[in-house]
Design a protein around this motif. Structure first.
Motif, PDB file in Angstrom:
ATOM      1  N   PHE A  95     -62.463  -7.698  22.332  1.00 18.65           N
ATOM      2  CA  PHE A  95     -61.352  -7.502  21.405  1.00 18.65           C
ATOM      3  C   PHE A  95     -61.646  -8.196  20.073  1.00 18.65           C
ATOM      4  CE2 PHE A  95     -57.538  -9.178  19.465  1.00 18.65           C
ATOM      5  CZ  PHE A  95     -56.686  -8.086  19.428  1.00 18.65           C
ATOM      6  N   VAL A 106     -62.157  -6.383  16.378  1.00 22.83           N
ATOM      7  CA  VAL A 106     -61.307  -6.685  15.220  1.00 22.83           C
ATOM      8  C   VAL A 106     -62.165  -7.153  14.052  1.00 22.83           C
ATOM      9  CG1 VAL A 106     -59.561  -8.261  14.348  1.00 22.83           C
ATOM     10  CG2 VAL A 106     -59.252  -7.185  16.561  1.00 22.83           C
ATOM     11  N   SER A 166     -62.312  -4.337  11.004  1.00 23.94           N
ATOM     12  CA  SER A 166     -61.472  -4.741   9.883  1.00 23.94           C
ATOM     13  C   SER A 166     -62.267  -4.914   8.604  1.00 23.94           C
ATOM     14  CB  SER A 166     -60.751  -6.050  10.216  1.00 23.94           C
ATOM     15  OG  SER A 166     -61.687  -7.101  10.421  1.00 23.94           O
ATOM     16  N   LEU A 218     -59.351   1.291  12.183  1.00 22.87           N
ATOM     17  CA  LEU A 218     -58.463   0.303  12.802  1.00 22.87           C
ATOM     18  C   LEU A 218     -57.300   0.072  11.857  1.00 22.87           C
ATOM     19  CD1 LEU A 218     -57.852  -1.743  15.039  1.00 22.87           C
ATOM     20  CD2 LEU A 218     -59.249  -3.402  13.801  1.00 22.87           C
ATOM     21  N   CYS A 230     -54.171  -1.646  12.592  1.00 28.09           N
ATOM     22  CA  CYS A 230     -53.598  -2.982  12.641  1.00 28.09           C
ATOM     23  C   CYS A 230     -53.917  -3.635  13.973  1.00 28.09           C
ATOM     24  CB  CYS A 230     -52.081  -2.949  12.405  1.00 28.09           C
ATOM     25  SG  CYS A 230     -51.139  -2.130  13.711  1.00 28.09           S
ATOM     26  N   CYS A 231     -53.643  -4.918  14.036  1.00 25.52           N
ATOM     27  CA  CYS A 231     -53.788  -5.697  15.256  1.00 25.52           C
ATOM     28  C   CYS A 231     -52.472  -6.434  15.498  1.00 25.52           C
ATOM     29  CB  CYS A 231     -54.939  -6.685  15.094  1.00 25.52           C
ATOM     30  SG  CYS A 231     -55.012  -7.932  16.390  1.00 25.52           S
ATOM     31  N   SER A 238     -50.746  -9.195  18.107  1.00 35.07           N
ATOM     32  CA  SER A 238     -51.212 -10.127  19.128  1.00 35.07           C
ATOM     33  C   SER A 238     -50.195 -11.227  19.402  1.00 35.07           C
ATOM     34  CB  SER A 238     -52.538 -10.760  18.688  1.00 35.07           C
ATOM     35  OG  SER A 238     -52.379 -11.472  17.489  1.00 35.07           O
ATOM     36  N   LYS A 252     -52.877  -8.560  23.487  1.00 39.99           N
ATOM     37  CA  LYS A 252     -53.314  -8.126  22.166  1.00 39.99           C
ATOM     38  C   LYS A 252     -53.378  -6.601  22.150  1.00 39.99           C
ATOM     39  CE  LYS A 252     -56.108 -12.295  21.671  1.00 39.99           C
ATOM     40  NZ  LYS A 252     -55.165 -13.023  20.813  1.00 39.99           N
ATOM     41  N   LEU A 303     -54.668  -3.272  19.826  1.00 42.51           N
ATOM     42  CA  LEU A 303     -55.388  -2.688  18.701  1.00 42.51           C
ATOM     43  C   LEU A 303     -54.847  -1.283  18.464  1.00 42.51           C
ATOM     44  CD1 LEU A 303     -59.084  -3.717  19.418  1.00 42.51           C
ATOM     45  CD2 LEU A 303     -57.628  -4.571  17.602  1.00 42.51           C
TER      46      LEU A 303
END
Length: 969
Positions: A710, A714, A718, A728, A730-731, A733, A738, A740
């Motif tokens: 993960f 990211v 990103s 991608l 957004c994330c 968490s 978490k 993705l």
């Protein structure tokens, strides 16, 4: 005259009657054998289910015989002695009654689909001399009692699935002349008893990569009649026996691709040698001067070793030498000047050494030279003058040397010339008005070429034209835009002036355009925005002025630089993205609406102070402050109430990488009912927009690996932006979970289209019934290559994916490819650097050999995996097609090396005549990408160029060379 007595007359009559009886008996026996053979053949036809190719096997009339059933039947003295059922697509066991044909001396069942173990039915063929079972699917072990066929002179079991040891019993077949065991799955030992075959003339054990490491038995050198010895890529180790050079009958010696060490072979008495290939080993020491005594030698290949010293002058005077390949060694000194003078030299490959001095001037003395490969040495002086009259020349690769002077004038128009790589030298002169129509690749970067770009450029047929960092001046001629096949155009770091060409719509194939660091002025042409495949545009460090055309926003650019010009106005909204932060530096007149673009903010129309009183401005300011306070208070109470109702989600943190058009609450449902590691399709608004959400839940220690993946994903996604890399968005968490959030790919992954068993039951019915046609497959191949090319060559630092496979290539609604799943990706410090990892990751069938053995990686492991994907696209097979010892890459390589028809390897569902050339070219490109040695694979930039020029009109056949960069068609 003596009158015969009654006794003598009676004796004569008795002898005559006995002769008649013997004659009638012989005829009756002969007729009986013919009837019996005819019955066996008709039984065989029935057993094979009466295939069309045996339609002429019908009971003979009084005027014919079954011996007329040719070409499958061969007869001697009216009896069947040969049975040949070749390339008949037979997928049945070998019939047990085959040796009811008692007089068989030859059986050829090659190029079929026979399976099972070695048929012991052959043991009943007591007269058998010739047995060919090659290119079938026989497996298991070769019988230990194979010497039950003592009369065998020829046995070919190559390209099957035999495993275990090669039995010692083979060494007891004393009549054997030819033994072919290449390309199997032997995982045991090689018996030294083979050295007892005193009549053996031809021996091949090549491409048995699973053999237990072994040394060449010393008694092999006792094979006094041996003419050909092939043991390529078969795990051969140790030093070469000194007596190998005493095999006087030896004509061809191929030990390529093993782990041989010690000094190179010393030739003493093997004066009949015509071919020596000891490439891709660990041999050391100098090239023996005795090689100059091999007057029959036509091919000498010693590349990819650790040889040192100078090239013996005696070799340059060999009268029959056609191919000389010693690249990638530690050779030094000056090349002997006589190369090409005494023999019709066709290939001269000396790259990757420490050679000095001039190239031999007579290389094309006989007008036969095709390839000159001498890059990465310390060569000086001018190019050989003989290249000016060399009509046979196809490739010249002399980059990274110290060459100087002008190019021999006739070389540019050599009719077969297709590739010229001369960058990083000190070459001078001007470019000609005319060039060979076959020349498609010209790289002359970092030299001292000067003058104008000639207007005759419109007659060139270039696809790659890289002339950066030279002394060219004048304007860019409009004629340069008349090259529709151009893929790369780089004229950076020259002294070009004037405006950019305005009419550029002909550049339909252009992928890279670099005019940086010149003295160009005027506006940027709006037509650049309509180039359909442009992904890299660099116009920096010029004197361009005016506004940036809005049409440039239509492009999907992975490399974009307009810095250090005199541009002004607002940048197109599409470029207000952190990925383009450095694309507009040092343009004082540019502005943006988004402060993240590192440009000044574009001001709206200012209010005129003369018409607005200070009191009015104060009222506006006060009202604005009060309104803001009210909105802030209202937002506080609303947020407090919301989080109070959703206390379990209070710890969520949102990190956005794109502008979002949905609420986070739509995504958080996954946390309540989703499984870790899975990807979910989530509708996010009423307009039907959908995103893909991947959950990582780390409540369990077993899922720490997913946590690492993960974080890797990211970090990488990103930081990169490319149309062929999954976006991608957004994330989201918190401590133990978490999420993705990616853009959604409507057509799922490539493997679900290529391989039926990978299709989920809920996949749309169209996938079940519609075959992915070749144009879409080629589109997908190009898209994935663009994404990998960006990762390897344009990212700083570069990124290695480490788990490229068809299931990690997602397809949008238009079948555009998007590389996904970066959980195993590794960021490198610099291009080509080897990084050691603690464990091997990846998927079987896609893993490069060096990665599996050493865990040391660079970009070439992705090239290998991508090559497997190309083979999947062209054949329809899966990457692990075979058993635990074989893969699609190995199968394809064997198919190619044995010169089987390439069309037989292609996917039957899409094998249309109009696409065959393209499919064959991409199939071969897949093979080159999966070369065993990383250095022998092309870069992704080369792969992309080859794919972009892949069309039925211009793609020539690929040829296999050992040279690492000789992979360009």
């Amino acid at each position: 005259m003596t009158k015969p007595t009654p006794t003598s007359s009676l004796h004569t009559h008795l002898c005559f009657l006995l002769f008649l009886l013997l004659l009638l008996s012989s005829h009756a026996n002969s007729q009986s054998v013919q009837d019996q053979e005819q019955a066996v053949l008709l039984k065989l036809k029935s057993y094979l289910q009466s295939p069309p190719f045996l339609s002429h096997w019908i009971p003979p009339t009084s005027n014919t015989s079954h011996c007329s059933w040719q070409p499958e039947i061969t007869c001697t003295n009216n009896s069947v002695t040969g049975l040949s059922l070749v390339n008949a697509n037979i997928a049945l066991p070998v019939p047990p009654f085959i040796c009811d044909l008692k007089n068989l001396t030859l059986i050829d069942l090659s190029h079929n689909n026979f399976a099972g173990e070695f048929p012991k039915a052959f043991y009943n063929c007591s007269k058998l001399q010739y047995l060919n079972l090659s290119q079938n699917s026989f497996g298991g072990k070769i019988p230990k009692d194979i010497d039950s066929l003592p009369g065998l002179q020829y046995i070919d079991l190559s390209v099957n699935d035999f495993s275990g040891d090669i039995p010692a019993a083979i060494g007891r077949l004393q009549e054997l002349r030819n033994l072919q065991l290449s390309i199997n799955n032997f995982n045991g030992s090689v018996p030294p008893e083979i050295g007892n075959l005193s009549n053996l003339k031809h021996l091949s054990l090549s491409y048995n990569t699973e053999l237990v490491p072994w040394n060449l038995p010393s008694n092999f050198t006792q094979l006094k009649k041996l003419k050909t010895l092939y043991i390529s890529e078969s795990n051969l180790m140790g030093e070469l026996p000194g007596t190998l050079g005493k095999m006087a009958a030896l004509e061809e010696l191929d030990l390529l691709g093993n782990s041989l060490s010690g000094d190179i072979l010393q030739v003493v008495e093997a004066s009949n040698l015509q071919v020596i290939d000891l490439s891709e080993n660990h041999l050391t020491g100098p090239i023996p001067d005795d090689y100059g005594k091999l007057t029959n030698l036509t091919w000498l290949a010693l590349s990819y070793n650790v040889l040192s010293g100078e090239v013996p002058a005696s070799i340059s005077r060999l009268p029959n030498l056609k191919q000389f390949s010693v690249f990638s060694n530690n050779l030094s000194g000056i090349l002997p000047p006589d190369f090409g003078r005494y023999s019709e030299l066709e290939g001269f490959e000396v790259s990757g050494n420490r050679l000095t001095g001039k190239l031999p001037d007579h290389l094309c003395y006989w007008d036969k030279l095709s390839t000159l490969v001498a890059y990465e040495n310390n060569l000086t002086g001018e190019l050989p003058s003989s290249l000016g009259n060399c009509t046979s020349l196809t490739e010249v690769r002399v980059h990274d040397n110290g060459l100087s002077g002008n190019i021999p004038s006739g070389m540019w128009t050599a009719p077969k010339l297709s590739l010229v790589l001369m960058s990083n030298n000190s070459l001078t002169g001007e470019l000609p008005e005319k060039m060979s129509r076959n020349l498609t690749w010209l790289e002359i970067r970092e030299n001292r070429f000067s003058g104008n770009i000639p207007t005759g450029v419109s007659s060139w047929n270039l696809e790659v034209f890289d002339a950066g960092n030279n002394l060219f001046n004048g304007t860019i001629p409009q004629e340069l835009t008349a090259l529709p096949s151009l893929i790369t155009l780089s004229l950076d770091q020259n002294q070009l002036t004037g405006f950019l060409p305005s009419e550029i719509i002909s550049w339909k194939s252009l992928d890279t355009l670099n005019f940086s660091r010149n003295k160009l002025s005027g506006p940027i042409p709006a037509g650049l925005g309509f180039l359909p495949v442009l992904t890299a545009l660099d116009l920096s460090e010029n004197q361009l002025s005016g506004q940036i055309p809005a049409q440039l926003g239509h492009l999907t650019l992975s490399n974009f630089n307009l810095s250090s010009n005199h541009l002004s106005g607002k940048i197109p909204i599409e470029f207000e993205n952190p990925a383009y932060d450095v694309s507009f530096l040092d343009n004082q007149g540019l502005c943006a609406t988004n402060p993240s673009a590192k440009l000044s903010i574009c001001n709206s129309q200012p209010l005129k102070s003369s018409k607005i009183s200070s009191t009015y401005r104060a009222l506006i300011l006060t009202f604005g402050i009060l309104l803001s306070l009210w909105a802030l208070s209202l937002s506080f109470f609303m947020v407090k109430a919301y989080w109070k109702r959703n206390r379990s989600d209070s710890d969520w943190k949102l990190t956005a990488f794109q502008r979002l058009n949905f609420r986070v609450s739509k995504i958080l449902r996954i946390d309540r009912n989703g499984d870790s590691g899975k990807v979910y399709c989530v509708p996010v608004n009423r307009t039907g927009d959908v995103v893909a959400v991947k959950k990582i839940w780390k409540d369990k220690k077993l899922e720490e690996k997913l946590e690492k993946e993960f974080l890797a994903e990211v970090k990488i996604l990103s930081s990169i932006r490319h149309a062929n890399i999954v976006k991608l968005m957004c994330c989201i968490s918190k401590d133990n979970s978490k999420l993705l959030v990616y853009e959604y790919s409507e057509n799922r992954s490539l493997d679900q289209w290529l391989h039926k068993r990978n299709r989920p039951s809920n996949l749309t019915s169209s996938v079940h019934h519609v075959v992915l046609d070749w144009p879409k497959r080629l589109q997908i191949a190009v898209g994935a290559a663009r994404g990998l090319c960006y990762m390897h060559h344009d990212c700083v630092p570069p990124v290695v994916h480490r788990d490229m496979k068809s299931s990690n290539i997602l397809l949008d609604s238009d079948f555009n490819a998007k590389i996904a799943d970066f959980g195993l990706a590794k960021i490198l410090v610099k291009h080509g650097e080897l990084v050691t990892l603690s464990a091997v990751a990846g998927s079987f069938g896609y893993i490069a050999p060096e990665y599996a053995h050493t865990t040391r990686v660079n970009e070439k492991i992705d090239v290998y995996s991508y090559g497997v994907i190309l083979l999947e696209l062209t054949t329809g097979r899966e990457a692990n097609d075979g058993d635990e010892h074989t893969s699609l890459a190995e199968w394809a390589r064997h198919h190619f090396q044995e010169n089987y028809p390439l069309v037989d390897a292609l996917d039957q569902d899409i094998k249309e005549p109009c696409y065959l050339d393209e499919m064959c070219s991409v199939f071969k490109l897949g093979i080159y990408c999966t070369e065993t040695l990383p250095s022998a694979r092309p870069s992704m930039k080369e792969v992309l160029h080859i794919l972009l020029r892949c069309s039925t009109k211009v793609t020539p056949p690929l040829r296999r060379f050992r040279d690492a960069s000789n992979l360009i068609p």
